[in-house]
Design a protein around this motif. Sequence first.
Motif, PDB file in Angstrom:
ATOM      1  N   GLU A  35     -66.162  51.656 -44.796  1.00 41.35           N
ATOM      2  CA  GLU A  35     -65.339  51.018 -45.815  1.00 41.35           C
ATOM      3  C   GLU A  35     -63.916  51.535 -45.657  1.00 41.35           C
ATOM      4  OE1 GLU A  35     -67.132  51.323 -49.646  1.00 41.35           O
ATOM      5  OE2 GLU A  35     -65.420  50.471 -50.686  1.00 41.35           O
TER       6      GLU A  35
ATOM      7  N   HIS B 289     -60.786  46.870 -50.670  1.00 52.40           N
ATOM      8  CA  HIS B 289     -61.622  47.592 -49.703  1.00 52.40           C
ATOM      9  C   HIS B 289     -62.092  46.631 -48.625  1.00 52.40           C
ATOM     10  CE1 HIS B 289     -62.800  50.569 -53.129  1.00 52.40           C
ATOM     11  NE2 HIS B 289     -61.500  50.546 -52.870  1.00 52.40           N
TER      12      HIS B 289
ATOM     13  N   GLU C 164     -63.417  43.563 -51.000  1.00 53.39           N
ATOM     14  CA  GLU C 164     -63.528  43.644 -52.463  1.00 53.39           C
ATOM     15  C   GLU C 164     -62.118  43.504 -53.001  1.00 53.39           C
ATOM     16  OE1 GLU C 164     -65.911  47.254 -53.509  1.00 53.39           O
ATOM     17  OE2 GLU C 164     -66.053  47.355 -51.354  1.00 53.39           O
TER      18      GLU C 164
ATOM     19  N   ARG D 283     -65.002  58.675 -53.231  1.00 54.22           N
ATOM     20  CA  ARG D 283     -64.068  57.588 -53.532  1.00 54.22           C
ATOM     21  C   ARG D 283     -62.638  57.938 -53.115  1.00 54.22           C
ATOM     22  NH1 ARG D 283     -66.557  52.851 -54.694  1.00 54.22           N
ATOM     23  NH2 ARG D 283     -68.631  53.378 -55.360  1.00 54.22           N
TER      24      ARG D 283
HETATM   25 MG    MG Z   1     -66.200  49.521 -52.342  1.00 57.05          MG
END
Ligand code: MG
Length: 728
Positions: free
Chosen positions: A472, A342, A215, A460
């Motif tokens: 991730e 990411h 990303e 996050r």
């Molecule tokens: Mg992500």
Amino acid sequence: MATFRFQALSEALSRKPLPIDYPDVKASNYYASSVFTQNVMREYLPGDVYKTLLKTINEGTTLDRQLASVVASAMKDWALTKGVTHYTHWFQPLTGTTAEKHDSFFRPIDENRAIETLDGDNLVQQEPDASSFPNGGIRNTFEARGYTAWDPTSPAFIVSKTLCIPTIFIAYTGEALDFKMPLLKALNALDRAATDVCQYFEKDVTKVNATLGWEQEYFLIDKALFYARPDIMMTGRALVGHNPAKGQQLDDHYFGSIPDRVTAFMRDFEIESHKLGIPVTTRHNEVAPNQFECAPMFEEANLANDHNLLLMDIMEKVARKHDLRVLLHEKPFPSLNGSGKHNNWSMSTNTGINLLAPGKNPKNNLRFLTFFVNTIKAVHDNPEILRASIASAGNDHRLGANEAPPAIVSVFIGRQLTQMLDSIEKNVKAGKMTPEDKTELKLSIGKIPQILLDNTDRNRTSPVAFTGNKFEFRAVGSSANCGSAMIAFNTIVANQLILFKKDVDNRINKGEKKDEAILKELQKLIKESKKIRFEGNGYSEDWVKEAEKRGLPNLKDTPRAIATMKDKRTIELFDKLGILSPIEMEARHEIELENYILKLQIESRVLGDIAQNHIIPTAIKYQNILLKNIKGMVDVYGKDAKKMASTQYQLLEQSVIRLNELKKCCDSMLEERKKANKIENAEKKAFAYCDKVKPYFQEIKYNSDKLELLIEDELWPLPKLRELIFTK
Ligand code: MG
Ligand code: ADP
């Protein structure tokens, strides 16, 4: 008067969105039209050559020169139908960007005739004059030759009128000088290790591909404003600038509507990406003003990485067309969130199984748990290697800045999976397990798919997070080549899977049943890797303390983070698996240090120039205005002037203090830089830049920002942060 700033602003404000009139609305009609895909190969190659090439692509078998010539000729014929005139070996030197050197298809064959040609040798191998790419001492000037060699696993593609052939870049003596070669080796190591472990569950698995879905975050600013800010233009980030009163506090940009000019840019670069077979599907605003993100469908990791590099390149080109500039820097604006990339990572078998996706029955879930737990253990054993793989001068501003994963590596897996691992830790009996024990375990393992369905708690703040069917890795920098992170990730997981296989086989050889052996080994790994798991807020001070107690490394800057590349353990691990030799590792460490030093050196110089040429003269101009006014006030009020012009006196005094402080810091920074530049040893020099030179950046910025607040707006020569980030 600060005319340049106002000119730039009015230029930026007067721009209109560029109309994008691409004839075809349906991306499916032009998707991959600029790629030498398998369909094109089938069309252009004789059947037997096509089959051999496929074998090369899928199984890594070598292609002999004769066949390479046939492939080269077919590539050229296809490219000519697209108006292509040149070809290039496209490679990924350790500078972080991609490189290419163009050659023409055109060859004169006698005085008045010429042909278009690409022969096999030129497809397979080239010797670019690349002596100025970083090599970390591997190639001294006598051995300056490096060569590029075709990577048939990544398809050739066309950019403008050039056929680009993805290649690896190696020294004449065989050492890798790029990211691609070790990445391919790491992917290969993972393939072998994971395929072996798969045999416990699925005998027909013969290949495991690592998958990568990145990303990409980025900022956009107007071209005119970009050029009016020497710091952004030269270093990619604002070195000075007072925080705007409104930044991202309101979160009103996040997922908000995208401005028309930006939409036009996105549409344009998506079309270009799609033609190149880059499966970009997602776009949205990010948290900070003028920050955006795009993401593709995930792909095999080597291809995905090539696509990311290509995308970054296309974004920059297309942005220019729209009078915009893309900022891929990790922290372009001090008060706003930085940008990351990411890396969503998983493993997928040739039989179509995602090894990190829980299955529908206990057997498949045991397979899932195996790969899941081994990945956690790999991270647990090698946090320094992962940290080093994402280290860069730019990313140092982001990690640990309470908006990105901290510099402390930990793994988040969510409450339900934590309970699952806890239950295995508790319930797998040390001795022989009874059938009841096993049934109970199987039952709880069987529940994984259900629990994952409502596993919506996404943390996050964690550098490595499990997100349902993939991990991730969130700490990768926005400008980085994902190759670096992916080399590290795949290598450590491959290593862990090899160790796991050995231990499970030992148990089986001693008479344990397969499932029981696997479960007991998993239990051991769960216990051993517990301290890397963290479910709380990674941004909090408490976590820093807690991590220290747990003995987790907290490597805050690049020189400290990459020191692990000198550790015997790291060197042996990469050597043992054949990813990087000790020489290659040493060279990489050296190159990382060099890159770091150069980045800081440039920033320090630019900052010095801005202070000297922009800030100081502006402060003096402003002081002159005040002085003139004060003189007039004295003429009128005499002794009472101090009182009547108290504001002017105050402003003058504050600006004098800030100006002198600013100058003092600049002088000290220069002194420290001179000292640092004299240091021969690259590591010591990097530390000097980090610990002695860099601290002045902050001080200079502080004083400059105070002056910016004091001084009349009309006089300020540099576009202010509010103008940079809110001008669409
Ligand atoms: Mg992500
Ligand atoms: P976000 O993290 O922004 O919520 P998603 O979870 O939808 O986004 O997916 C993020 C990325 O993960 C996408 O690029 C997607 O292609 C990728 N992804 C999904 N499955 C896999 C997989 N098995 N392997 C690697 N990447 C994957």
